[in-house]
Design a protein around this motif. Sequence first.
Motif, PDB file in Angstrom:
ATOM      1  N   ASP A 198      19.091  27.903 -16.255  1.00 11.51           N
ATOM      2  CA  ASP A 198      18.224  28.789 -15.461  1.00 11.51           C
ATOM      3  C   ASP A 198      18.269  28.451 -13.975  1.00 11.51           C
ATOM      4  O   ASP A 198      17.579  29.083 -13.174  1.00 11.51           O
ATOM      5  CB  ASP A 198      16.787  28.702 -15.966  1.00 11.51           C
ATOM      6  CG  ASP A 198      16.175  27.327 -15.736  1.00 11.51           C
ATOM      7  OD1 ASP A 198      16.952  26.352 -15.572  1.00 11.51           O
ATOM      8  OD2 ASP A 198      14.942  27.205 -15.696  1.00 11.51           O
ATOM      9  N   GLY A 199      19.061  27.436 -13.589  1.00 15.70           N
ATOM     10  CA  GLY A 199      19.140  27.016 -12.196  1.00 15.70           C
ATOM     11  C   GLY A 199      18.264  25.830 -11.851  1.00 15.70           C
ATOM     12  O   GLY A 199      18.326  25.303 -10.731  1.00 15.70           O
ATOM     13  N   VAL A 233      12.232  23.035 -10.334  1.00 13.03           N
ATOM     14  CA  VAL A 233      12.265  24.106 -11.319  1.00 13.03           C
ATOM     15  C   VAL A 233      12.544  25.447 -10.650  1.00 13.03           C
ATOM     16  O   VAL A 233      11.895  25.814  -9.667  1.00 13.03           O
ATOM     17  CB  VAL A 233      10.936  24.156 -12.097  1.00 13.03           C
ATOM     18  CG1 VAL A 233      10.938  25.323 -13.088  1.00 13.03           C
ATOM     19  CG2 VAL A 233      10.707  22.841 -12.839  1.00 13.03           C
ATOM     20  N   ALA A 234      13.486  26.176 -11.210  1.00 12.00           N
ATOM     21  CA  ALA A 234      13.796  27.510 -10.705  1.00 12.00           C
ATOM     22  C   ALA A 234      12.641  28.455 -11.040  1.00 12.00           C
ATOM     23  O   ALA A 234      12.149  28.475 -12.174  1.00 12.00           O
ATOM     24  CB  ALA A 234      15.096  28.016 -11.337  1.00 12.00           C
ATOM     25  N   VAL A 251       4.685  24.248 -16.047  1.00 14.54           N
ATOM     26  CA  VAL A 251       4.861  24.698 -14.657  1.00 14.54           C
ATOM     27  C   VAL A 251       5.422  26.120 -14.656  1.00 14.54           C
ATOM     28  O   VAL A 251       5.923  26.615 -15.660  1.00 14.54           O
ATOM     29  CB  VAL A 251       5.820  23.771 -13.879  1.00 14.54           C
ATOM     30  CG1 VAL A 251       5.350  22.351 -13.908  1.00 14.54           C
ATOM     31  CG2 VAL A 251       7.230  23.882 -14.442  1.00 14.54           C
ATOM     32  N   LEU A 252       5.328  26.765 -13.492  1.00 11.98           N
ATOM     33  CA  LEU A 252       5.950  28.076 -13.302  1.00 11.98           C
ATOM     34  C   LEU A 252       7.137  27.981 -12.351  1.00 11.98           C
ATOM     35  O   LEU A 252       8.158  28.627 -12.553  1.00 11.98           O
ATOM     36  CB  LEU A 252       4.917  29.081 -12.789  1.00 11.98           C
ATOM     37  CG  LEU A 252       3.836  29.482 -13.793  1.00 11.98           C
ATOM     38  CD1 LEU A 252       2.809  30.391 -13.140  1.00 11.98           C
ATOM     39  CD2 LEU A 252       4.461  30.169 -14.996  1.00 11.98           C
ATOM     40  N   GLY A 274       3.970  23.284  -5.461  1.00 10.49           N
ATOM     41  CA  GLY A 274       3.561  24.221  -6.496  1.00 10.49           C
ATOM     42  C   GLY A 274       2.334  23.750  -7.254  1.00 10.49           C
ATOM     43  O   GLY A 274       1.401  23.193  -6.677  1.00 10.49           O
ATOM     44  N   ALA A 275       2.343  23.964  -8.564  1.00  8.16           N
ATOM     45  CA  ALA A 275       1.203  23.578  -9.403  1.00  8.16           C
ATOM     46  C   ALA A 275       1.708  23.268 -10.805  1.00  8.16           C
ATOM     47  O   ALA A 275       2.626  23.925 -11.305  1.00  8.16           O
ATOM     48  CB  ALA A 275       0.162  24.687  -9.448  1.00  8.16           C
ATOM     49  N   VAL A 276       1.094  22.274 -11.435  1.00 10.54           N
ATOM     50  CA  VAL A 276       1.433  21.939 -12.825  1.00 10.54           C
ATOM     51  C   VAL A 276       0.160  21.675 -13.605  1.00 10.54           C
ATOM     52  O   VAL A 276      -0.881  21.309 -13.041  1.00 10.54           O
ATOM     53  CB  VAL A 276       2.362  20.699 -12.928  1.00 10.54           C
ATOM     54  CG1 VAL A 276       3.665  20.928 -12.214  1.00 10.54           C
ATOM     55  CG2 VAL A 276       1.660  19.460 -12.430  1.00 10.54           C
TER      56      VAL A 276
END
Length: 389
Positions: A198-199, A233-234, A251-252, A274-276
């Motif tokens: 997914d990169g 994360v992509a 995560v997103l 980001g956020a987890v």
Amino acid sequence: MQQDVYQLILNYLRGEINAGDRESLDLWRQDAPEHEALFQKLTDKEWIGQQMESMYQDFPVEVGWETLQSKRNMPVAKTRTLNWKPWVGVAAVTVMAVISLLWMQLGKKQVPVSQLTQSERFKNDIPPANEGAVLTLGNGQKVPLEEIHKGKAIPGQEQAALQSNGILSYEDKQGGKTLSYNTLTTPKGNSFQIQLSDGTRVWLNAGSSITYPVSFRGGERKVSLSGEAYFEVAPELDPFIVNTKDMEILVLGTHFNVKAYDNENTWRTTLLEGAVKVQVGREIQLLSPGKQASWERSAEKIETDKVDTEEVMAWKNGLFWFNNANINEVMHQLERWYDIEVIYEDEVDIHFSGTIPKNVNITTVLKTLELTNGVKFKIEGNKITILKP
């Protein structure tokens, strides 16, 4: 003094020691534990009997004694019968020879290892970790990636290739109903980087492994981790999930670090962007950038703290970072990076703060730590021994 004590022990064994010499011998025995240990060994009847038997088997007693006496430039002693065992005369001579030999071998006071020079204690050097890993395919086949030429596909795994920059990367090819999994493992002394289908990019620290689908599908992206890894994360609609033995991180699209070695009691997740959501059992904690969630196996809750992300990411950026770290914490890092065995000969109570590059041989690291004057090290092969200064 060595010759005097040697003669006193012989006189003691013969039963010919006078009161003054006995007092001198007793004072020598009390002077140091190793003196008393040596005395007990040299005067043990069973042990001397064993040495006599061994000497009879190995060489003629008369020749051996004459050779020993000629080396010491001493006249051959008259044979005597020991009071506490009715040995023949030649046996007494043999006992004297054994005692003389052992005194010369054991009676010398050895210099403690910690007092040796660095060059004497550092028998060899150990290089830092390499870029290397083992890829386990879905059928169980193991592929050492150092044997794959850069720019070439992975045999048996058509979606994967080792790029020219040394990164293992996967193409996103949908097909088939069954997920196929690969596992990337970095032994101690190795690290590696991978790009998932997914990169998402993953940096794997030494002594770690990650299991992942060759292609993601089914509305989620899920991987399993043992050890330490940094994730970029992509961003996608499907959530990205990292599972460790007892922890789940959801995560997103974000940058975060997970440290979850099976042989350590505390596992940590640190968020950079980001956020987890971190979950252990029924407990859930949401993290914002700069926060770290930590969980101890013996604890019942997740602790969150603000941390220095530069310190957390030091391993990825090529640094050992010690922040008031004790000797055990320091050696844990070195153990994984240099693939060494650590032996604690002495208890050392010392803490370290500072940074050291990870691309140097281990002697450079140990010499730097020794500058604190709180610890010394010995290197033999891949074994590092901890010593008091």
